[in-house]
Design a protein around this motif. Structure first.
Motif, PDB file in Angstrom:
ATOM      1  N   ARG A  82       0.641  -1.295  -0.183  1.00 10.40           N
ATOM      2  CA  ARG A  82       0.162  -0.213   0.088  1.00 10.40           C
ATOM      3  C   ARG A  82       0.704   1.222   0.044  1.00 10.40           C
ATOM      4  N   ALA A  83       2.292   1.115  -0.107  1.00 11.01           N
ATOM      5  CA  ALA A  83       2.902   2.172   0.060  1.00 11.01           C
ATOM      6  C   ALA A  83       2.882   3.139  -0.969  1.00 11.01           C
ATOM      7  N   GLU A  84       2.430   2.832  -2.274  1.00 13.52           N
ATOM      8  CA  GLU A  84       2.362   3.624  -3.409  1.00 13.52           C
ATOM      9  C   GLU A  84       0.972   4.163  -3.271  1.00 13.52           C
ATOM     10  N   LEU A  85      -0.025   3.783  -2.670  1.00 11.37           N
ATOM     11  CA  LEU A  85      -1.308   4.401  -2.333  1.00 11.37           C
ATOM     12  C   LEU A  85      -1.124   5.686  -1.236  1.00 11.37           C
ATOM     13  N   THR A  86      -0.215   5.599  -0.467  1.00 13.41           N
ATOM     14  CA  THR A  86       0.260   6.585   0.634  1.00 13.41           C
ATOM     15  C   THR A  86       0.989   7.429  -0.055  1.00 13.41           C
ATOM     16  N   ALA A  87       1.862   7.058  -0.948  1.00 16.86           N
ATOM     17  CA  ALA A  87       2.700   8.245  -1.848  1.00 16.86           C
ATOM     18  C   ALA A  87       1.555   9.103  -2.752  1.00 16.86           C
ATOM     19  N   ALA A  88       0.675   8.401  -3.309  1.00 11.50           N
ATOM     20  CA  ALA A  88      -0.505   9.155  -4.313  1.00 11.50           C
ATOM     21  C   ALA A  88      -1.209   9.915  -3.384  1.00 11.50           C
ATOM     22  N   SER A  89      -1.574   9.716  -2.249  1.00 13.56           N
ATOM     23  CA  SER A  89      -2.195  10.620  -1.557  1.00 13.56           C
ATOM     24  C   SER A  89      -1.431  12.073  -1.048  1.00 13.56           C
ATOM     25  N   ARG A  90      -0.190  11.595  -0.702  1.00 12.09           N
ATOM     26  CA  ARG A  90       0.757  12.677  -0.461  1.00 12.09           C
ATOM     27  C   ARG A  90       1.032  13.770  -1.734  1.00 12.09           C
ATOM     28  N   VAL A 148       8.409  18.514  -9.613  1.00 14.58           N
ATOM     29  CA  VAL A 148       7.997  17.170  -9.147  1.00 14.58           C
ATOM     30  C   VAL A 148       9.072  17.031  -7.899  1.00 14.58           C
ATOM     31  N   ASP A 149       8.655  16.574  -6.866  1.00 16.11           N
ATOM     32  CA  ASP A 149       9.383  15.914  -5.924  1.00 16.11           C
ATOM     33  C   ASP A 149       9.538  14.663  -5.858  1.00 16.11           C
ATOM     34  N   TYR A 150      10.527  13.771  -6.407  1.00 16.33           N
ATOM     35  CA  TYR A 150      10.301  12.404  -6.847  1.00 16.33           C
ATOM     36  C   TYR A 150      10.908  11.754  -5.419  1.00 16.33           C
ATOM     37  N   SER A 151      11.334  12.327  -4.390  1.00 15.18           N
ATOM     38  CA  SER A 151      11.320  11.719  -3.009  1.00 15.18           C
ATOM     39  C   SER A 151       9.976  11.129  -2.423  1.00 15.18           C
ATOM     40  N   MET A 152       8.916  11.659  -3.053  1.00 20.91           N
ATOM     41  CA  MET A 152       7.628  11.435  -2.368  1.00 20.91           C
ATOM     42  C   MET A 152       7.018  10.100  -3.282  1.00 20.91           C
ATOM     43  N   THR A 153       7.627   9.953  -4.213  1.00 18.20           N
ATOM     44  CA  THR A 153       7.232   8.660  -5.222  1.00 18.20           C
ATOM     45  C   THR A 153       7.566   7.180  -4.810  1.00 18.20           C
TER      46      THR A 153
END
Length: 222
Positions: A40-48, A179-184
């Motif tokens: 689910r880490a990518e979903l958390t990233a999507a929300s951020r 784009v802040d790629y550290s968030m992806t």
């Protein structure tokens, strides 16, 4: 008001596509999917990312693709490969982009939006058939035939701003747009904190992209 639905997985490509849509003046409605993927880490990233980039709305839709399996991303009995594969790899998820675009099309019709953005790429990608321009064109035909708006004369456009770009070019373009790629999160086997494995196909393509772009890779690896 120029509206668009943007598919947002939480990965590098979709975040860049969202930035491009915003740069073009669209009021962006982001759409993510909890489809039974391994983490689910990518979903958390999507929300951020959605919050940071100021989308009008962000929805996450639940689809149980893990109930049919057939992919290393939805069936934990199939290992994610740690080496490059020939042909279509086991990380291909059957009909995934077809389903994602169908939901995006439904939301676009409700919003009276005519544009859908998806971050598919046909250059530095894993060989998935639903990332090709032929598929996108076919879906646009379907959209015109399958919707009330379509049969009444409105045209839906599936925007693929990354489709002919290398991973390095995508990273350069996103960096210019802030784009802040550290968030992806791009890793197929990321842990709960979003730390990447560094060996899956997605990690290899991402790392090579940053190296080719000569931009520091902010990815946190395990």
């Amino acid at each position: 008001m120029k509206k668009a639905v943007v598919l947002l997985s939480g990965g590098l490509d979709s975040a860049t596509a969202l930035a491009m849509a915003k740069q073009q003046g669209y009021y962006c409605h982001a759409l993510s999917f909890d489809y039974g993927q391994r983490h689910r880490a990518e979903l958390t990233a999507a929300s951020r990312i959605a919050e940071r980039m100021g989308v009008v709305a962000h929805k996450t839709i639940h689809i149980g693709l893990d109930s049919i399996g057939g992919s290393a991303l939805t069936d934990k009995l199939i290992d994610v490969p740690d080496h490059a594969q020939t042909g279509i790899p086991v990380t291909y998820v059957p009909a995934r982009n077809t389903l994602f675009l169908a939901f995006a099309l439904g939301w676009a019709e409700v919003l009276e939006a005519r544009d859908i953005f998806i971050g598919v790429n046909a250059v530095d990608y894993s060989g998935y058939p639903d990332c090709r321009s032929e598929f996108i064109k076919a879906f646009e035909v379907l959209a015109g035939l399958a919707t009330k708006a379509g049969v009444e004369g409105c045209k839906f456009s599936v925007q693929t701003p990354l489709i002919t770009l290398s991973k390095a070019d995508i990273i350069k373009a996103g960096t210019r747009l802030g784009v802040d790629y550290s968030m992806t999160v791009s890793c197929y086997s990321a842990d709960d904190e979003g730390k990447a494995c560094g060996v899956c196909d997605s990690c290899r393509l991402r790392r090579a992209g940053f190296e080719a772009a000569k931009i520091s890779d902010p990815t946190v690896y395990r």
